[in-house]
Scaffold this motif. Structure first.
Motif, PDB file in Angstrom:
ATOM      1  N   ALA A 324       0.861  -1.190   0.000  1.00  0.00           N
ATOM      2  CA  ALA A 324       0.000   0.000   0.000  1.00  0.00           C
ATOM      3  C   ALA A 324       0.893   1.233   0.000  1.00  0.00           C
ATOM      4  CB  ALA A 324      -0.907   0.004   1.223  1.00  0.00           C
ATOM      5  N   HIS A 325       0.606   2.199  -0.883  1.00  0.00           N
ATOM      6  CA  HIS A 325       1.448   3.393  -0.979  1.00  0.00           C
ATOM      7  C   HIS A 325       1.197   4.345   0.184  1.00  0.00           C
ATOM      8  CE1 HIS A 325       3.029   7.236  -2.419  1.00  0.00           C
ATOM      9  NE2 HIS A 325       3.781   6.531  -3.251  1.00  0.00           N
ATOM     10  N   ARG A 326      -0.050   4.682   0.454  1.00  0.00           N
ATOM     11  CA  ARG A 326      -0.511   5.489   1.594  1.00  0.00           C
ATOM     12  C   ARG A 326      -0.167   6.980   1.519  1.00  0.00           C
ATOM     13  NH1 ARG A 326       0.205   3.227   7.325  1.00  0.00           N
ATOM     14  NH2 ARG A 326       2.437   3.433   6.922  1.00  0.00           N
ATOM     15  N   ASP A 327       0.494   7.428   0.462  1.00  0.00           N
ATOM     16  CA  ASP A 327       0.745   8.872   0.327  1.00  0.00           C
ATOM     17  C   ASP A 327       0.696   9.257  -1.145  1.00  0.00           C
ATOM     18  OD1 ASP A 327       1.256  11.472   1.004  1.00  0.00           O
ATOM     19  OD2 ASP A 327       3.398  11.201   1.370  1.00  0.00           O
ATOM     20  N   LEU A 328      -0.307   8.755  -1.843  1.00  0.00           N
ATOM     21  CA  LEU A 328      -0.441   9.032  -3.269  1.00  0.00           C
ATOM     22  C   LEU A 328      -0.980  10.449  -3.445  1.00  0.00           C
ATOM     23  CD1 LEU A 328       0.115   7.285  -5.750  1.00  0.00           C
ATOM     24  CD2 LEU A 328      -2.318   6.721  -5.811  1.00  0.00           C
ATOM     25  N   SER A 329      -0.198  11.299  -4.077  1.00  0.00           N
ATOM     26  CA  SER A 329      -0.585  12.693  -4.327  1.00  0.00           C
ATOM     27  C   SER A 329       0.079  13.143  -5.619  1.00  0.00           C
ATOM     28  CB  SER A 329      -0.147  13.596  -3.172  1.00  0.00           C
ATOM     29  OG  SER A 329       1.258  13.785  -3.174  1.00  0.00           O
ATOM     30  N   SER A 330      -0.367  14.274  -6.158  1.00  0.00           N
ATOM     31  CA  SER A 330       0.215  14.739  -7.418  1.00  0.00           C
ATOM     32  C   SER A 330       1.640  15.273  -7.227  1.00  0.00           C
ATOM     33  CB  SER A 330      -0.675  15.803  -8.071  1.00  0.00           C
ATOM     34  OG  SER A 330      -1.044  16.808  -7.149  1.00  0.00           O
ATOM     35  N   GLN A 331       2.083  15.454  -5.976  1.00  0.00           N
ATOM     36  CA  GLN A 331       3.489  15.782  -5.722  1.00  0.00           C
ATOM     37  C   GLN A 331       4.366  14.539  -5.774  1.00  0.00           C
ATOM     38  OE1 GLN A 331       5.044  18.531  -5.506  1.00  0.00           O
ATOM     39  NE2 GLN A 331       3.618  20.144  -4.925  1.00  0.00           N
ATOM     40  N   LEU A 399      -6.554  -0.721   3.131  1.00  0.00           N
ATOM     41  CA  LEU A 399      -5.518   0.228   2.685  1.00  0.00           C
ATOM     42  C   LEU A 399      -5.442   0.283   1.160  1.00  0.00           C
ATOM     43  CD1 LEU A 399      -2.602  -0.301   5.236  1.00  0.00           C
ATOM     44  CD2 LEU A 399      -4.254   1.566   5.113  1.00  0.00           C
ATOM     45  N   ARG A 400      -5.667  -0.840   0.490  1.00  0.00           N
ATOM     46  CA  ARG A 400      -5.731  -0.802  -0.970  1.00  0.00           C
ATOM     47  C   ARG A 400      -6.861   0.120  -1.427  1.00  0.00           C
ATOM     48  NH1 ARG A 400      -4.349  -6.484  -0.301  1.00  0.00           N
ATOM     49  NH2 ARG A 400      -2.521  -7.061  -1.571  1.00  0.00           N
ATOM     50  N   ARG A 401      -8.023   0.004  -0.797  1.00  0.00           N
ATOM     51  CA  ARG A 401      -9.162   0.842  -1.168  1.00  0.00           C
ATOM     52  C   ARG A 401      -8.874   2.321  -0.881  1.00  0.00           C
ATOM     53  NH1 ARG A 401     -13.826  -3.140   1.400  1.00  0.00           N
ATOM     54  NH2 ARG A 401     -13.899  -4.622  -0.352  1.00  0.00           N
ATOM     55  N   ALA A 402      -8.170   2.590   0.205  1.00  0.00           N
ATOM     56  CA  ALA A 402      -7.815   3.984   0.508  1.00  0.00           C
ATOM     57  C   ALA A 402      -6.894   4.547  -0.572  1.00  0.00           C
ATOM     58  CB  ALA A 402      -7.146   4.060   1.877  1.00  0.00           C
ATOM     59  N   ASP A 403      -5.973   3.734  -1.087  1.00  0.00           N
ATOM     60  CA  ASP A 403      -5.121   4.165  -2.204  1.00  0.00           C
ATOM     61  C   ASP A 403      -5.948   4.457  -3.452  1.00  0.00           C
ATOM     62  OD1 ASP A 403      -2.694   4.157  -0.932  1.00  0.00           O
ATOM     63  OD2 ASP A 403      -2.004   2.245  -1.766  1.00  0.00           O
ATOM     64  N   VAL A 404      -6.963   3.625  -3.711  1.00  0.00           N
ATOM     65  CA  VAL A 404      -7.807   3.822  -4.894  1.00  0.00           C
ATOM     66  C   VAL A 404      -8.574   5.142  -4.787  1.00  0.00           C
ATOM     67  CG1 VAL A 404      -9.790   2.905  -6.179  1.00  0.00           C
ATOM     68  CG2 VAL A 404      -7.962   1.363  -5.439  1.00  0.00           C
ATOM     69  N   TYR A 405      -9.002   5.506  -3.586  1.00  0.00           N
ATOM     70  CA  TYR A 405      -9.643   6.813  -3.388  1.00  0.00           C
ATOM     71  C   TYR A 405      -8.679   7.939  -3.783  1.00  0.00           C
ATOM     72  CZ  TYR A 405     -11.519  10.864  -0.888  1.00  0.00           C
ATOM     73  OH  TYR A 405     -11.973  12.115  -0.562  1.00  0.00           O
ATOM     74  N   SER A 406      -7.428   7.842  -3.330  1.00  0.00           N
ATOM     75  CA  SER A 406      -6.426   8.853  -3.700  1.00  0.00           C
ATOM     76  C   SER A 406      -6.212   8.876  -5.205  1.00  0.00           C
ATOM     77  CB  SER A 406      -5.102   8.569  -2.972  1.00  0.00           C
ATOM     78  OG  SER A 406      -5.282   8.515  -1.578  1.00  0.00           O
ATOM     79  N   LEU A 407      -6.170   7.683  -5.818  1.00  0.00           N
ATOM     80  CA  LEU A 407      -6.025   7.595  -7.272  1.00  0.00           C
ATOM     81  C   LEU A 407      -7.162   8.327  -7.975  1.00  0.00           C
ATOM     82  CD1 LEU A 407      -4.833   6.363  -9.910  1.00  0.00           C
ATOM     83  CD2 LEU A 407      -6.264   4.354  -9.469  1.00  0.00           C
ATOM     84  N   ALA A 408      -8.400   8.166  -7.496  1.00  0.00           N
ATOM     85  CA  ALA A 408      -9.547   8.826  -8.126  1.00  0.00           C
ATOM     86  C   ALA A 408      -9.394  10.344  -8.089  1.00  0.00           C
ATOM     87  CB  ALA A 408     -10.834   8.400  -7.426  1.00  0.00           C
ATOM     88  N   LEU A 409      -8.856  10.883  -6.995  1.00  0.00           N
ATOM     89  CA  LEU A 409      -8.643  12.329  -6.926  1.00  0.00           C
ATOM     90  C   LEU A 409      -7.579  12.773  -7.933  1.00  0.00           C
ATOM     91  CD1 LEU A 409      -8.770  13.014  -3.073  1.00  0.00           C
ATOM     92  CD2 LEU A 409     -10.607  13.163  -4.751  1.00  0.00           C
ATOM     93  N   LEU A 410      -6.560  11.942  -8.132  1.00  0.00           N
ATOM     94  CA  LEU A 410      -5.527  12.276  -9.125  1.00  0.00           C
ATOM     95  C   LEU A 410      -6.105  12.220 -10.543  1.00  0.00           C
ATOM     96  CD1 LEU A 410      -2.348  10.464  -7.760  1.00  0.00           C
ATOM     97  CD2 LEU A 410      -3.068  12.820  -7.452  1.00  0.00           C
TER      98      LEU A 410
END
Length: 469
Positions: A324-331, A399-410
């Motif tokens: 799980a990445h846990r800090d997926l952001s456009s930075q 945690l995988r699902r939480a990463d997918v939420y971050s992916l959707a925002l990206l």
């Protein structure tokens, strides 16, 4: 006072080392904290109680609307946070759930302490300089004085012990102390020097490290430089990059680890990574728009990279765990020369429990609830991380699902700059997810109110669904 103490059942057989709290969840409340403890049977008409599994801390949340308080949630915390040392429930304003309504929350560290509160401020006093929080009733003054006296005597005793140890140390024969795990000597002995490494310019600064552009043996590289105080973060990220089978076109390429030399340039531990001159996804989208084909290339490559991280797999005889990445952001996403994306910054990445781990593969000790709940950039946190209701019983999937939420925002950020999704082919200036609603630096309370309580998401223009691309 709500007068709930008289309704509480006796704690039948509750171990003294486990905190017992009142448990309640109002209908319609998002998320559940049932998994943070063991629900106990209660007599009919009595509040339910829960025996905490991961902390010795209770919490309560009340909604104050037009001078009337309604309980929203009560239960166990996932960890002993600041404020849990309180003996009583002292509510503090947390967020405005809607106009005219305010949520109050408390944390406390005694059995059933979350059943009641002594005082909530009137609506007009929120945020006023004179607001001092709940007032203790007079009957508690003597008791508090005794507690303070006891703490003073305890501190006096500890001071005497420390003084005796210091005096004893002065009479000991001098000898070399054992190096601490995070001392300069310890990490410098385990890392190679990189005399051919040249630093050029700073390209990004983070909480624990500074990223430079530079050269190693004539090749352009990115250098992530950690100060000596951040050796633990360096080791964690290095261990992740060095996992077998982590090589992928859409994961940043790890080259080597080492240490800097003497002089004004960074002299702490270093990670040397592949350099992507186009910079981060955030920087790229700020400077450029893209057509549908280019937007799709970024989106698909980003999804492929995250799917690879999440996947547990065997390849060429090598085992790669799910991560799980846990800090997926456009930075933390970079743009390659071909316009596709690579995922970087594995500083908070976590190895997930697997189904096909080889017998000889020994992962690190399973993390506790506080470590599982840890996440990176607040803006991209999933709602279940913001309100700490992540499913701890199946935390790998959660945690995988939480990463997918971050992916959707990206993906939303990428498509917001797509020329073909704008009716006049002039997309608006780039904004981060939720920036239009909350500005450039939202607080966790603001994000909680928007994404959890109001269940809102970034605005999707109608032209996106009407597009013929």
């Amino acid at each position: 006072s709500l007068g709930l103490w008289a309704l509480l059942p006796a704690v039948t057989g509750a171990p003294t080392n486990r905190r017992t709290c009142v448990f309640f969840e109002a209908p319609g409340v998002q998320g559940s904290t049932k998994t943070l403890g063991e629900l106990l049977d209660a007599e009919q008409g009595s509040p339910r109680v829960i025996r905490c599994l991961y902390s010795r801390c209770c919490f309560g949340i009340w909604n104050l609307t037009q001078g009337r308080a309604q309980v929203e949630m009560q239960g166990c915390r996932d960890s002993d946070e600041p404020g849990c040392e309180s003996l009583h429930c002292d509510p503090r304003p947390r967020a405005h759930s809607s106009p005219g309504s305010t949520l109050f929350t408390c944390s406390c560290g005694t059995d059933f302490c979350n059943a009641n509160y002594s005082h909530l401020p009137p609506p007009g006093s929120l945020g006023a300089p004179g607001f001092q929080g709940p007032q203790a009733d007079p009957g508690e003054s003597i008791w508090m004085a005794l507690v303070l006296l006891g703490l003073f005597l305890l501190l006096l005793l500890l001071g005497s012990i420390v003084l005796a140890l210091l005096q004893r140390k002065t009479h000991r024969v001098r000898g070399g102390p054992e190096p601490e795990p995070d001392s300069d000597r310890y990490w410098s002995e385990e890392l190679q020097e990189l005399p051919e490494l040249c630093f050029s310019q700073v390209i990004q600064e983070g909480r624990h490290a500074v990223v430079w552009a530079g050269q190693l043996q004539g090749e352009l590289v990115a250098i992530k430089a950690f100060p000596p105080r951040a050796v633990a973060q360096f080791r964690s990220e290095r261990a992740m990059y060095e996992l077998l089978g982590l090589q992928h076109d859409h994961i940043v390429c790890f080259i080597t680890a080492g240490q800097g030399g003497c002089g004004p340039l960074p002299s702490g531990p270093l990670l040397v990574l592949e350099l992507h001159p186009k910079g981060s996804l955030c920087h790229y989208l700020t400077q450029h728009t893209s057509d549908w084909k280019s937007s799709l290339r970024m989106a698909v490559s980003l999804a492929k990279g995250l799917a690879f991280l999440h996947e547990e797999r065997w390849q060429h005889g090598q085992y790669k765990p799910g991560i799980a990445h846990r800090d997926l952001s456009s930075q933390n996403v970079l743009i390659r020369e071909d316009g596709s994306c690579v995922i970087g910054d594995l500083g908070l990445a976590l190895v997930l429990p697997g189904l096909s781990q080889p017998p000889t593969w020994a992962p690190t000790q399973p993390p506790g609830p506080a470590a599982i709940m840890e996440a990176g950039t607040y803006r991209y946190m999933a709602p279940e991380l913001l309100d700490k209701t992540l499913d701890l019983q199946d935390w790998g999937t959660a945690l995988r699902r939480a990463d997918v939420y971050s992916l959707a925002l990206l993906l939303w950020e990428i498509l917001s700059r797509c020329l073909d999704l704008s009716p006049d082919h002039r997309p608006p200036p780039f904004q981060l997810a939720y920036e239009a609603e909350l500005g450039s630096a939202p607080t966790t309370c603001e994000l909680w109110a928007l994404a959890v309580d109001e269940r809102r998401r970034p605005y999707i223009p109608s032209t996106w669904s009407c597009s013929t691309t």
